[in-house]
Design a protein around this motif. Structure first.
Motif, PDB file in Angstrom:
ATOM      1  N   VAL A 124       0.844  -1.187   0.000  1.00 17.37           N
ATOM      2  CA  VAL A 124       0.000   0.000   0.000  1.00 17.37           C
ATOM      3  C   VAL A 124       0.882   1.240   0.000  1.00 17.37           C
ATOM      4  CG1 VAL A 124      -1.870   1.209   1.153  1.00 17.37           C
ATOM      5  CG2 VAL A 124      -1.712  -1.272   1.337  1.00 17.37           C
ATOM      6  N   THR A 125       0.754   2.039  -1.042  1.00 21.54           N
ATOM      7  CA  THR A 125       1.520   3.289  -1.130  1.00 21.54           C
ATOM      8  C   THR A 125       0.601   4.505  -1.287  1.00 21.54           C
ATOM      9  OG1 THR A 125       1.769   2.962  -3.529  1.00 21.54           O
ATOM     10  CG2 THR A 125       3.547   2.153  -2.111  1.00 21.54           C
ATOM     11  N   ASP A 126      -0.607   4.285  -1.778  1.00 18.84           N
ATOM     12  CA  ASP A 126      -1.566   5.360  -1.997  1.00 18.84           C
ATOM     13  C   ASP A 126      -2.337   5.605  -0.699  1.00 18.84           C
ATOM     14  OD1 ASP A 126      -4.021   6.733  -2.649  1.00 18.84           O
ATOM     15  OD2 ASP A 126      -3.660   6.267  -4.751  1.00 18.84           O
ATOM     16  N   LEU A 127      -2.276   6.826  -0.170  1.00 17.32           N
ATOM     17  CA  LEU A 127      -2.911   7.126   1.109  1.00 17.32           C
ATOM     18  C   LEU A 127      -4.435   7.079   1.016  1.00 17.32           C
ATOM     19  CD1 LEU A 127      -0.628   9.959   2.523  1.00 17.32           C
ATOM     20  CD2 LEU A 127      -0.419   7.472   2.727  1.00 17.32           C
ATOM     21  N   SER A 128      -4.972   7.393  -0.143  1.00 16.90           N
ATOM     22  CA  SER A 128      -6.411   7.278  -0.333  1.00 16.90           C
ATOM     23  C   SER A 128      -6.852   5.822  -0.241  1.00 16.90           C
ATOM     24  CB  SER A 128      -6.822   7.873  -1.683  1.00 16.90           C
ATOM     25  OG  SER A 128      -8.190   7.659  -1.939  1.00 16.90           O
ATOM     26  N   VAL A 129      -6.068   4.942  -0.826  1.00 16.49           N
ATOM     27  CA  VAL A 129      -6.348   3.506  -0.751  1.00 16.49           C
ATOM     28  C   VAL A 129      -6.266   3.030   0.695  1.00 16.49           C
ATOM     29  CG1 VAL A 129      -5.413   1.221  -1.337  1.00 16.49           C
ATOM     30  CG2 VAL A 129      -5.693   2.951  -3.121  1.00 16.49           C
ATOM     31  N   ALA A 130      -5.267   3.503   1.426  1.00 18.30           N
ATOM     32  CA  ALA A 130      -5.113   3.121   2.836  1.00 18.30           C
ATOM     33  C   ALA A 130      -6.326   3.559   3.651  1.00 18.30           C
ATOM     34  CB  ALA A 130      -3.839   3.723   3.408  1.00 18.30           C
ATOM     35  N   PHE A 131      -6.761   4.815   3.461  1.00 16.53           N
ATOM     36  CA  PHE A 131      -7.926   5.325   4.200  1.00 16.53           C
ATOM     37  C   PHE A 131      -9.174   4.509   3.877  1.00 16.53           C
ATOM     38  CE2 PHE A 131     -11.722   7.865   4.704  1.00 16.53           C
ATOM     39  CZ  PHE A 131     -11.530   8.514   5.915  1.00 16.53           C
ATOM     40  N   GLY A 133      -9.384   1.507   2.633  1.00 17.86           N
ATOM     41  CA  GLY A 133      -9.254   0.142   3.131  1.00 17.86           C
ATOM     42  C   GLY A 133      -9.550   0.062   4.617  1.00 17.86           C
ATOM     43  N   GLY A 134      -9.022   1.010   5.389  1.00 21.52           N
ATOM     44  CA  GLY A 134      -9.314   1.050   6.812  1.00 21.52           C
ATOM     45  C   GLY A 134     -10.800   1.236   7.075  1.00 21.52           C
ATOM     46  N   ALA A 280      -3.354   7.183   7.634  1.00 17.79           N
ATOM     47  CA  ALA A 280      -4.495   7.153   6.716  1.00 17.79           C
ATOM     48  C   ALA A 280      -5.403   5.966   7.021  1.00 17.79           C
ATOM     49  CB  ALA A 280      -4.000   7.092   5.272  1.00 17.79           C
ATOM     50  N   TYR A 281      -4.816   4.786   7.206  1.00 17.40           N
ATOM     51  CA  TYR A 281      -5.617   3.598   7.506  1.00 17.40           C
ATOM     52  C   TYR A 281      -6.362   3.784   8.825  1.00 17.40           C
ATOM     53  CZ  TYR A 281      -7.098  -1.176   8.359  1.00 17.40           C
ATOM     54  OH  TYR A 281      -7.875  -2.284   8.616  1.00 17.40           O
ATOM     55  N   THR A 282      -5.654   4.281   9.847  1.00 16.03           N
ATOM     56  CA  THR A 282      -6.253   4.464  11.172  1.00 16.03           C
ATOM     57  C   THR A 282      -7.427   5.423  11.124  1.00 16.03           C
ATOM     58  OG1 THR A 282      -4.171   3.968  12.293  1.00 16.03           O
ATOM     59  CG2 THR A 282      -5.796   5.250  13.524  1.00 16.03           C
ATOM     60  N   ARG A 283      -7.269   6.518  10.410  1.00 17.75           N
ATOM     61  CA  ARG A 283      -8.368   7.480  10.302  1.00 17.75           C
ATOM     62  C   ARG A 283      -9.567   6.845   9.579  1.00 17.75           C
ATOM     63  NH1 ARG A 283      -6.700  12.015  12.496  1.00 17.75           N
ATOM     64  NH2 ARG A 283      -4.578  12.806  12.204  1.00 17.75           N
ATOM     65  N   GLY A 284      -9.293   6.102   8.538  1.00 17.06           N
ATOM     66  CA  GLY A 284     -10.382   5.412   7.850  1.00 17.06           C
ATOM     67  C   GLY A 284     -11.073   4.413   8.749  1.00 17.06           C
ATOM     68  N   ARG A 358      -0.249   8.733  19.446  1.00 16.10           N
ATOM     69  CA  ARG A 358      -0.796  10.068  19.270  1.00 16.10           C
ATOM     70  C   ARG A 358      -1.814  10.080  18.121  1.00 16.10           C
ATOM     71  NH1 ARG A 358       3.636  13.269  17.653  1.00 16.10           N
ATOM     72  NH2 ARG A 358       4.486  12.602  19.664  1.00 16.10           N
ATOM     73  N   ILE A 359      -1.495   9.394  17.038  1.00 14.45           N
ATOM     74  CA  ILE A 359      -2.403   9.339  15.891  1.00 14.45           C
ATOM     75  C   ILE A 359      -3.696   8.616  16.261  1.00 14.45           C
ATOM     76  CG2 ILE A 359      -2.721   8.285  13.610  1.00 14.45           C
ATOM     77  CD1 ILE A 359       0.288   8.905  13.116  1.00 14.45           C
ATOM     78  N   ILE A 360      -3.599   7.548  17.020  1.00 15.66           N
ATOM     79  CA  ILE A 360      -4.794   6.828  17.476  1.00 15.66           C
ATOM     80  C   ILE A 360      -5.693   7.757  18.282  1.00 15.66           C
ATOM     81  CG2 ILE A 360      -5.649   5.039  19.036  1.00 15.66           C
ATOM     82  CD1 ILE A 360      -4.641   3.753  16.568  1.00 15.66           C
TER      83      ILE A 360
END
Length: 368
Positions: A124-131, A133-134, A280-284, A358-360
């Motif tokens: 996974v390199t695309d942040l939109s994909v990560a979000f 997917g999450g 990105a994944y965590t936010r998604g 912190r991100i969580i």
């Protein structure tokens, strides 16, 4: 093979003839085939041989999958979801009413509709994909959060039970059946150093401190299907859907999504932890899941990333010591390369622990 698959296919679907067969998938466990038929209006069917050496209760496994997929399909039907047939797997019953077929050689097979024009991602390199997917894994957990975990069986007992995995590992060390112990002493030392902190998750599940839910339990990022234009569509590979903790799902997804190299990368210098993908994944994920998580679940999300990476590394190491009996391998060092890649990833996570926490917290507060 085409003739054999034609016979099996006919047990699930009547009145259609196979025109083409191809081997698909990159899983370690099952054999999967795409069948095209002469009916060009249908996208095709997926026929899969289920590994009954690993999954002992095929009837229970397929009943789990049926309960979950029918539940999600009913949600989409009630809301009038667009393209619902691409967002949940549809399995076909066999002619005897079961959702599996047992052939004369003792092999178990299943059949579902193929979802066309989709992509999956090993890296996974695309942040939109990560979000996205999450968000899809979070949505999946949310959709089944109203189901009673008692309706499902354990398809692999003690699958993420680290105390049990640790016992198996210690037995493999003691046996050393293929004389590999001397070559993995540093890997064993790594495991012993980290086990005491990570086993807490298993003990919290056992004590009830972490609530039991229905979870996927194998949330590698490539178990998500995306449309060609980037929409997250469908969660697949449901063999391990069973009672568990959401921490297993979150941790395994991060393990696979945030590794900068492949799961079996032999060059450890290529392995890193992608913090942008993690964020990105965590936010998604929390955009869909934050409202039903307990505080204790939220507080252990970061630990779960190391936990799931450790348990996978330990399983690869155990299989290597046992002579590669569980996972398919491409070469004699495949399992130890997998193990070391996981252990290296843990070190990368340890370096990023405070930032991950912190991100969580920020993401949880944003959506809760």
């Amino acid at each position: 093979m085409k003739n054999q698959l034609s016979v099996i296919f006919s047990k699930f679907v009547k009145g259609k003839s196979i025109s083409d067969v191809s081997l698909i998938g990159s899983g370690h466990i099952n054999d999967t085939y795409l069948l095209k038929t002469e009916d060009k209006s249908h996208p095709g069917f997926v026929i899969q041989r289920i590994n009954h050496n690993i999954f002992k209760n095929i009837e229970g496994l397929m009943n789990n999958i049926r309960i979950v997929t029918e539940h999600i399909a009913s949600i989409y039907k009630s809301t009038g979801e667009k393209d619902a047939d691409k967002k949940v797997l549809k399995f076909h019953p066999c002619e005897d009413g079961n959702y599996f077929y047992l052939d004369n050689d003792g092999n178990y097979w299943r059949c579902c509709d193929f979802i066309p024009d989709t992509l999956s991602f090993d890296l996974v390199t695309d942040l939109s994909v990560a979000f996205k997917g999450g968000a899809l894994f979070g949505k999946f957990q949310n959709q089944i959060s109203t189901l009673n975990p008692g309706l499902l069986v354990e398809t692999i007992p003690k699958f993420h039970d680290l105390e049990w995995r640790w016992e198996n590992f210690q037995n493999a060390v003691e046996r050393d059946v293929v004389n590999r112990l001397v070559s993995v002493k540093k890997d064993i030392e790594f495991a012993y150093k980290r086990y005491p902190e990570l086993v807490v998750i298993t003990r919290d599940v056992r004590s009830g401190k972490l609530p039991m839910r229905i979870t996927h339990n194998d949330t590698k990022f490539n178990n998500l299907l995306f449309s060609e234009d980037g929409e997250a569509l469908c969660v697949i590979d449901l063999d391990t859907v069973m009672p568990g903790t959401v921490l297993h799902d979150f941790g395994d997804a991060i393990r696979s999504a945030c590794n900068t190299a492949s799961e079996d990368e032999a060059d450890l210098s290529k392995i890193g932890f992608n913090m942008q993908v993690f964020e990105a994944y965590t936010r998604g994920y929390l955009s869909e899941a934050s409202h039903f998580l307990t505080v204790h679940e939220k507080n252990n999300l970061v630990l779960s990333c190391r936990f799931m990476t450790f348990i996978m590394g330990l399983r690869f190491l155990t299989d290597y010591l046992d002579g590669d009996k569980y996972y398919k391998i491409d070469h004699p060092l495949h399992n130890i390369h997998r193990c070391r890649a996981q252990f290296k990833l843990i070190e990368c996570m340890e370096d990023k622990k405070e930032l991950m926490e912190r991100i969580i917290d920020e993401s949880y507060n944003m959506f809760s």
